[in-house]
Design an enzyme around this catalytic site. Structure first.
Site, PDB file in Angstrom:
ATOM      1  N   SER A   1      18.072  38.608 -29.935  1.00 22.08           N
ATOM      2  CA  SER A   1      16.846  37.963 -30.378  1.00 22.08           C
ATOM      3  C   SER A   1      16.700  36.614 -29.661  1.00 22.08           C
ATOM      4  CB  SER A   1      16.847  37.822 -31.900  1.00 22.08           C
ATOM      5  OG  SER A   1      15.581  37.454 -32.364  1.00 22.08           O
TER       6      SER A   1
ATOM      7  N   HIS B   1      13.972  45.520 -35.151  1.00 19.58           N
ATOM      8  CA  HIS B   1      14.615  44.375 -34.509  1.00 19.58           C
ATOM      9  C   HIS B   1      16.134  44.433 -34.600  1.00 19.58           C
ATOM     10  CE1 HIS B   1      14.596  40.603 -32.532  1.00 19.58           C
ATOM     11  NE2 HIS B   1      15.079  39.914 -33.548  1.00 19.58           N
TER      12      HIS B   1
END
Length: 714
Positions: free
Chosen positions: A573, A688
Site C-alpha cells: 500500500s 486491498h
C-alpha cells in the site's frame, strides 16, 4: 465490529502481453506541458480501469508467466504446504469480542473458506473445545447466491442488541452490500434494511432508523469515491424517500455518521465531515439538527464514557482555559457541549511523552483503556474519573517488550480481551479484569516455528538529518557478521500507522527457519511516536521517510549483518510506494524488492481509484511546489534507461478498489517496454489485502518467499 468509511481509507499491509502500440516508455505529457489540474495524460491510462478487458488479459498473462517461474522452483511446494498449514490451522487463537453475555468470532479454515460468523459463551470459550454456534455461514450464503461473498464486518443496534447490518463484499473489494440481520433468529430480516453495493457506511439512529452515507445520485460522491451525503432511512422506506441530514461540499473527502452510547444511558449521534484524510469537522445532532463542535480539525471522538466525550487530539489546542498538547486524550462533558457546542472545556485524560504514541482507546463499564507504545513497546493503562472530575490512570501489568492489543471490551462489566505477541512469542489471548488488574490467560497459539535459535534486538540508525530511527532485527542467534545473511527489511512509513512487533508465524517458518533475518523499521510517517513522527514526513517533507529507510539499510550493512547482495525489501500500500521509491532512488542497494498493492504513479494518483483522498498525505499535483516534489519521487516517472535495477515482484489484486491495480500494471508495462526484468502477480480477488481467504493468503506468501529465497539465498 464497527465498519466505517474511515476504515476503508488506508491499510498497512497486507495486505502475454501489452505491445508497444499500447504504451511508450516515457511520460505522455512533455515537460512544461502540464494541464491546469496538474494531472498529466498517460497513454497507459487504460490500465487504470480495473475491469478493462485488455488490462485484465494483460495482467493474467503476466501473472501466468511469473507464477510459472516461481512455482517451478523446487522449494515452492514445501513453502505452499507450510504457509497453508499455518494459515488454516485450527489451533489459531480466535479473535473474539463481547456482545452482551455472549462472545462472537469470525472464523476461516480449510473447511470454511469464506468463513463462519459464530458465537459461544465465555464459560464455554474457557474450555479446550468451545461449543460454537453458527450465526452466519458465509460459504453457504455464497454458494446459495452464486456470489463469492467476503464478510466485511457489522454495524449493530446497541439499543436492543438484536439487529445488525452485515457488510458483504464481492471478492474483497471495499464496496459492500448491506443487509439487516436478526441476531435472535440468526437470519436476514425479511423486508429489512437492504442497501445495494457501494462504498457506504451506516449508523443506527434508533431501532427503526439508519443514518446512511452512500451515493444518492449526481454530486453525492467525492472525487475520492466516498459519500458526501448522510440521510435518515426509516424501516420499510425506499432509498429515494430518505430524509437529508447532512451534505458536505464537493471538495470534501467524505462524510459519515456514528451513534455513541455509554452504559449510563448517555447517547450522542455525530456527523464527521472529512475535509481531507487528516482534517475534519465534527457535528453533534441536537434536536435532529447538526451543530458543529468546537474541536480542532485534527481530532477524533472515540466514544462516550460516564457522560463524557472522549477525544483524541492530534494538534496543539487551547480551549476553555486549557492548553492541550498534540497526541493527548481529553474528555468533554456531553451535557455541556450539547448546550453550548461552540465552547469546549476539555479535561486532559492522557498526555504523551516524546517517545509515546497512542494506538487505541476502548471502554468497559467504568473504565477507559488507553493503549500506547513506549519506544515501540506496548502499554495499556486503565483510566477513570475521580470524585473531583479529574482523571487518574494505572498501568496494567502485562508482558514487556510485546505488542499489546485490546481486541474486545465488555461495556456491561469491567473486563476486556487483550492479546500479547512478540516476534518470537506466539499470540496469547487473556481476559483482564479492569477493576483489579487480574489477568486470566485463555488461549495461546502453538508455536508455528522453532524460535529457540533466534534472537530479537532493537537498534537505532541515524538518518540524513540526524534523527535517530529505531528498528527491530529478528535473526538466527549464530549468524556470522560477514554480510552473508539473507535479510528482509519491511516498513510502511505513512498515515500515522505504527509498525509494531507481531508474531512472525509464516515468516518465521518460511524465512527465519531457512536462515534468513527479518527487520522491521520504525521510520517517520508512522505513528510510533505520535502525530509529530507522522507530520515530519508530510507532503514535500516526505524525502526524510525514504532517507530513514536507507539509513536503516546502511546500518544493517555497516554492522555486517547483511550486504547489498543479500538484502531484500518489502512493503504494501503506502509501503508499496516506499518500495517503488527505493527501487528507483537506490537500485544499487537491493537484490530483491517486493512491491505489494502499491501507489506508483504519483502525478495521476488523485484520479486513480480512491487516490484523491490521500492528497493530505502526499500533496496535490495541482500545487506547483507539491507537483515538483511528487515528480521527483514518483517511481513510475523516474525509471531510467541504462540503469541496472533489481528484478522486482509486483503483487496486486484485480478487486482492489482502494489502491487501483493500474499503478502496478502501468509500472510493470513500462518496465517491459524498457526491456527491464520483473515478476508480476495479480490475484483475481482479494481487494486491498491481495487475498480474500486463507488459501489465497498462503499462496501469495509462498510465491513471495520463493522469490526472496531465489534472490537472496541462492
Amino acid at each position: 465490529m464497527k465498519h466505517t468509511i474511515s476504515a476503508l481509507l488506508l491499510s498497512p499491509g497486507l495486505l502475454l502481453g501489452a505491445t508497444a502500440a499500447f504504451a511508450d516508455s516515457s511520460p505522455a505529457t512533455p515537460p512544461g506541458s502540464v494541464p491546469a489540474t496538474g494531472i498529466p495524460e498517460d497513454s497507459r491510462a487504460w490500465m487504470e480501469d480495473m475491469n478493462n478487458a485488455d488490462a485484465l488479459a494483460w495482467a493474467k498473462a503476466e501473472t501466468d508467466r511469473s507464477t510459472a517461474v516461481l512455482q517451478a522452483d523446487p522449494r515452492y511446494p514445501a513453502l505452499l504446504a507450510e504457509a497453508t498449514a499455518i494459515a488454516e490451522s485450527k489451533d489459531r487463537v480466535p479473535g473474539v469480542s463481547f456482545r452482551g453475555e455472549a462472545i462472537y468470532n469470525f472464523w476461516q479454515d480449510a473447511d470454511h473458506v469464506q468463513g463462519l460468523w459464530r458465537t459461544t459463551t465465555l464459560a464455554s470459550f474457557r474450555t479446550e473445545k468451545p461449543d460454537w454456534q453458527i450465526v452466519l455461514d458465509v460459504d453457504a450464503l455464497a454458494k446459495a447466491e452464486g456470489v463469492k461473498w467476503v464478510f466485511k464486518g457489522t454495524d449493530c443496534d446497541e439499543e436492543t442488541r438484536r439487529h445488525c447490518v452485515v457488510h458483504l463484499s464481492n471478492g474483497g473489494e471495499d464496496a459492500v452490500t448491506l443487509r439487516e440481520f436478526d441476531m435472535k433468529t440468526r437470519a436476514f430480516v425479511p423486508g429489512g434494511f437492504t442497501l445495494p453495493r457501494g462504498k457506504q457506511s451506516v449508523a443506527w439512529a434508533d431501532t427503526d432508523t439508519l443514518l446512511v452515507a452512500r451515493e444518492w445520485g449526481p454530486d453525492t460522491m467525492s472525487a475520492s469515491g466516498y459519500p458526501l451525503v448522510v440521510k435518515a432511512l426509516k424501516r420499510g422506506q425506499p432509498l429515494d424517500q430518505a430524509r437529508l441530514v447532512f451534505k458536505g461540499d464537493p471538495t470534501d473527502m467524505s462524510v459519515g455518521a456514528e451513534t455513541l452510547r455509554d452504559t449510563q444511558g448517555h447517547q450522542a449521534t455525530i456527523i464527521v465531515r472529512n475535509l481531507s484524510f487528516f482534517q475534519s469537522e465534527t457535528y453533534l445532532l441536537v434536536g435532529g439538527q447538526p451543530q458543529r463542535l468546537d474541536l480542532p480539525q485534527k481530532s477524533q471522538i472515540h466514544g462516550i464514557h460516564d457522560g463524557q466525550l472522549i477525544v483524541e487530539v492530534k494538534e496543539d489546542w487551547s480551549a476553555g482555559g486549557t492548553t492541550v498538547a498534540q497526541g493527548s486524550v481529553v474528555a468533554l462533558d456531553l451535557a455541556a457541549i450539547t448546550a453550548d457546542p461552540r465552547h469546549a472545556h476539555p479535561v486532559v485524560v492522557y498526555a504523551p511523552t516524546s517517545r509515546e504514541g497512542l494506538t487505541g482507546l476502548d471502554f468497559t463499564r467504568h473504565h477507559v483503556l488507553i493503549s500506547l507504545t513506549d519506544n515501540v513497546k506496548g502499554r495499556v493503562y486503565v483510566a477513570d474519573r475521580d470524585a473531583d472530575g479529574g482523571w487518574r490512570r494505572a498501568l496494567l501489568q502485562l508482558p514487556d517488550n510485546s505488542n499489546l492489543t485490546v481486541t474486545g471490551t465488555d461495556r456491561d462489566h469491567d473486563r476486556a480481551f487483550v492479546t500479547v505477541a512478540g516476534f518470537l512469542d506466539p499470540l496469547t489471548l487473556s481476559l483482564v479484569d479492569t477493576n483489579t488488574g487480574a489477568v486470566e490467560k485463555l488461549k495461546s497459539t502453538p508455536a508455528q516455528f522453532d524460535a529457540s535459535k533466534a534472537v530479537v534486538e532493537q537498534r537505532e540508525a541515524v538518518s540524513s538529518d540526524g534523527t535517530r530511527v529505531p528498528y527491530f532485527i529478528v535473526r538466527p542467534r549464530d549468524v556470522p557478521f560477514d554480510g552473508s545473511t539473507p535479510t528482509l527489511l519491511y516498513a510502511y512509513g505513512g498515515f500515522e500507522v505504527p509498525m509494531l512487533p507481531r508474531y512472525l508465524g509464516a515468516t518465521g517458518k518460511l524465512w527465519l527457519a531457512r536462515g534468513g533475518a527479518y527487520v522491521l523499521a520504525n521510520i517517520r510517517g508512522g505513528g510510533e511516536f505520535g502525530p509529530a513522527w507522522h507530520d515530519a514526513g508530510l507532503k514535500t517533507k516526505r524525502q526524510v521517510i525514504y532517507d530513514d529507510f536507507v539509513a536503516v539499510a546502511r546500518d544493517l550493512m555497516a554492522t555486517k549483518l547483511t550486504s547489498t547482495r543479500r538484502l531484500g525489501i518489502e512493503g504494501g500500500s503506502n509501503g508499496g510506494l516506499l518500495m517503488g521509491v527505493q527501487f528507483t532512488q537506490h537500485p544499487e542497494l537491493w537484490r530483491a524488492v517486493v512491491i505489494q498493492v502499491p501507489l506508483l504513479d504519483m502525478l495521476r494518483f488523485p484520479v486513480i481509484g480512491a487516490g484523491a483522498s490521500w492528497m493530505g498525505e502526499y500533496g496535490d499535483p495541482a500545487v506547483p511546489e507539491e507537483r515538483a516534489f511528487l515528480a521527483g519521487i514518483s517511481p513510475y516517472h523516474n525509471l531510467k534507461a541504462g540503469v541496472t535495477y533489481p528484478e522486482p515482484l509486483f503483487v496486486t489484486s484485480a478487486k482492489d478498489d482502494r489502491v487501483n491495480p493500474g499503478h502496478a500494471r502501468k509500472m510493470a508495462a513500462k518496465m517491459k517496454e524498457m526491456g527491464l526484468p520483473y515478476l508480476y502477480y495479480e490475484n483475481t480477488e482479494g481487494g486491498h489485502a491481495a487475498s480474500a481467504n486463507l488459501k489465497e493468503t498462503a499462496r501469495r506468501q509462498a510465491l513471495e518467499f520463493t522469490y526472496l529465497l531465489r534472490k537472496l539465498k541462492d
